[in-house]
Design an enzyme around this catalytic site. Structure first.
Site, mmCIF file in Angstrom:
data_model
loop_
_atom_site.group_PDB
_atom_site.id
_atom_site.type_symbol
_atom_site.label_atom_id
_atom_site.label_comp_id
_atom_site.label_asym_id
_atom_site.label_seq_id
_atom_site.Cartn_x
_atom_site.Cartn_y
_atom_site.Cartn_z
ATOM 1 N N TYR A 22 -21.359 -58.892 -24.712
ATOM 2 C CA TYR A 22 -20.162 -58.727 -23.853
ATOM 3 C C TYR A 22 -21.146 -59.855 -22.733
ATOM 4 O O TYR A 22 -22.088 -59.653 -22.356
ATOM 5 C CB TYR A 22 -19.511 -57.638 -22.788
ATOM 6 C CG TYR A 22 -18.751 -57.759 -22.160
ATOM 7 C CD1 TYR A 22 -17.339 -58.094 -22.392
ATOM 8 C CD2 TYR A 22 -19.222 -57.236 -20.709
ATOM 9 C CE1 TYR A 22 -16.840 -57.560 -21.345
ATOM 10 C CE2 TYR A 22 -18.729 -57.792 -19.892
ATOM 11 C CZ TYR A 22 -17.539 -57.486 -19.684
ATOM 12 O OH TYR A 22 -16.225 -58.193 -18.767
ATOM 13 N N GLU A 39 -14.592 -64.920 -19.023
ATOM 14 C CA GLU A 39 -15.405 -63.023 -19.758
ATOM 15 C C GLU A 39 -15.976 -63.568 -20.707
ATOM 16 O O GLU A 39 -14.671 -64.421 -21.387
ATOM 17 C CB GLU A 39 -14.875 -61.830 -19.467
ATOM 18 C CG GLU A 39 -14.835 -60.644 -20.459
ATOM 19 C CD GLU A 39 -13.684 -59.938 -19.917
ATOM 20 O OE1 GLU A 39 -14.026 -59.076 -19.390
ATOM 21 O OE2 GLU A 39 -12.901 -59.711 -21.162
#
Length: 371
Positions: free
Chosen positions: A98, A183
């Site tokens: 992530y 993101e």
């Protein structure tokens, strides 16, 4: 932005993304699947958890891709209409990381968020497994910053070098486009490649005048569109307890408290300082559109007087009726007068948000059990 828009920007800034294109018809999906081979077909909506909701399909057969596209296009997913699909190569996933950059408003600087536990349900990853690295605006993201982040992640050398390169390019994009959030989840290790398998990009609305070429996306549910027209801050959620409060902070706290006691909110509604009968009626209509099992109204009266809120609510209840249980927490300016007005329509106001939330959760559960 939609995922495909974010990936187009990633590609422009040199961040590796899977090969693929947008499909707006079933035939488009068939053609792209035939070209790519083993493919993933991803619904393009402004919402997460698309896979769990059935909005992502895998196939290597063009005919099957066409069938999937025909079933998905125009359908509803998480309350939103699917108008486009992203068809791209299916990646062999060895690891999922992530990576994100956003703004820490408390520290007034960008912050990198990184974790080796990427993929679905990143929100549930324990905080100790998420690295936070704050960036000094005056210095920016330097190579040593990227190296420190990958060192703290414990990445092997062949992965670390690629992730460092992606970090530097992602930060450059974040600053150049006035981002609020960029993101990648997941950032996939596929063989010897590290690839952005997903993209979430949010640009600061106040900076859009500097980026006339950027696509602008606005996707709201019918209730959210109506609330926007009325000037109310409203978001549809997945629970069964309607929520109305007077301020964004207190509304967020109300949602958290409902969840703490085992319930789930059906909406976020910041009614602001409007306490007129018409404003209250419109707010309640928005809440009722979600068919809640109970309604929780949380008012902390300052400029907003409690007696005005109570009078508006009582008038709506008498004239229009509210077919579900209502729990009200009423504290602040003219609270005693407001509570007297509520007693006249059969409602006893609570002193604390916790008491009111507990009651609302219990009422919603009872209503669900009776059905």
């Amino acid at each position: 932005m939609f995922e495909y828009m974010g990936k187009e920007l990633f590609f422009k800034f040199g961040i590796p993304v899977p090969k693929g294109r947008v499909a707006r018809t079933p035939q488009d999906a068939a053609d792209i699947t035939a070209e790519i081979g083993d493919s993933v077909i991803k619904s393009q909506i402004l919402s997460g958890k698309r896979g769990k909701a059935g909005g992502i399909k895998f196939t290597a057969d063009p005919r099957e891709g066409e069938e999937f596209a025909a079933a998905l296009l125009g359908s509803q997913l998480r309350g939103l209409t699917i108008e486009a699909l992203l068809v791209e190569e299916k990646l062999k996933i060895d690891k999922e990381y992530y990576l994100a950059i956003t703004v820490d408003r408390g520290r007034r600087c960008p912050v990198v968020l990184a974790s080796v536990q990427g993929g679905m349900d990143i929100e549930e990853v324990p905080e100790e497994y998420v690295i936070k690295y704050y960036i000094d605006y005056a210095i920016g993201m330097m190579p040593f910053c990227a190296r420190e982040i990958t060192r703290r992640l414990g990445l092997p050398a062949h992965e670390a070098k690629q992730v460092q390169d992606i970090l530097l390019k992602l930060y450059h994009m974040f600053v150049a486009l006035d981002g609020e959030l960029v993101e990648i989840n997941p950032l996939v290790v596929s063989g010897d490649r590290v690839i952005a398998a997903d993209a979430k990009v949010t640009i600061d609305d106040d900076a859009l005048f500097r980026h006339p070429d950027l696509p602008q996306v606005e996707e709201r549910s019918e209730s959210e569109k109506k609330a926007h027209e009325l000037g109310l801050a409203y978001v549809d959620l997945d629970g069964n307890i309607g929520v109305m409060a007077n301020g964004a902070g207190i509304t967020m706290a109300t949602l958290d408290t409902i969840q703490y006691y085992g319930g789930a909110a059906a909406n976020f509604l910041d009614a602001g300082g409007g306490a007129s009968e018409e404003a209250t009626a419109k707010a309640l209509e928005l809440i009722m559109a979600n068919d809640p099992k109970a309604i929780l109204i949380n008012i902390f009266g300052g400029i907003t007087r409690c007696d005005d809120v109570a009078s508006a609510f009582a008038s709506v209840k008498k004239k229009r009726g509210i077919p579900v249980p209502v729990v009200i927490r009423l504290v602040g300016t003219n609270q005693e007068k407001g509570r007297e007005i509520l007693r006249e329509v059969g409602i006893e106001a609570f002193d604390t948000m916790h008491e009111a939330a507990q009651k609302a959760v219990a009422l919603a559960k009872n209503a669900g059990e009776e059905e």
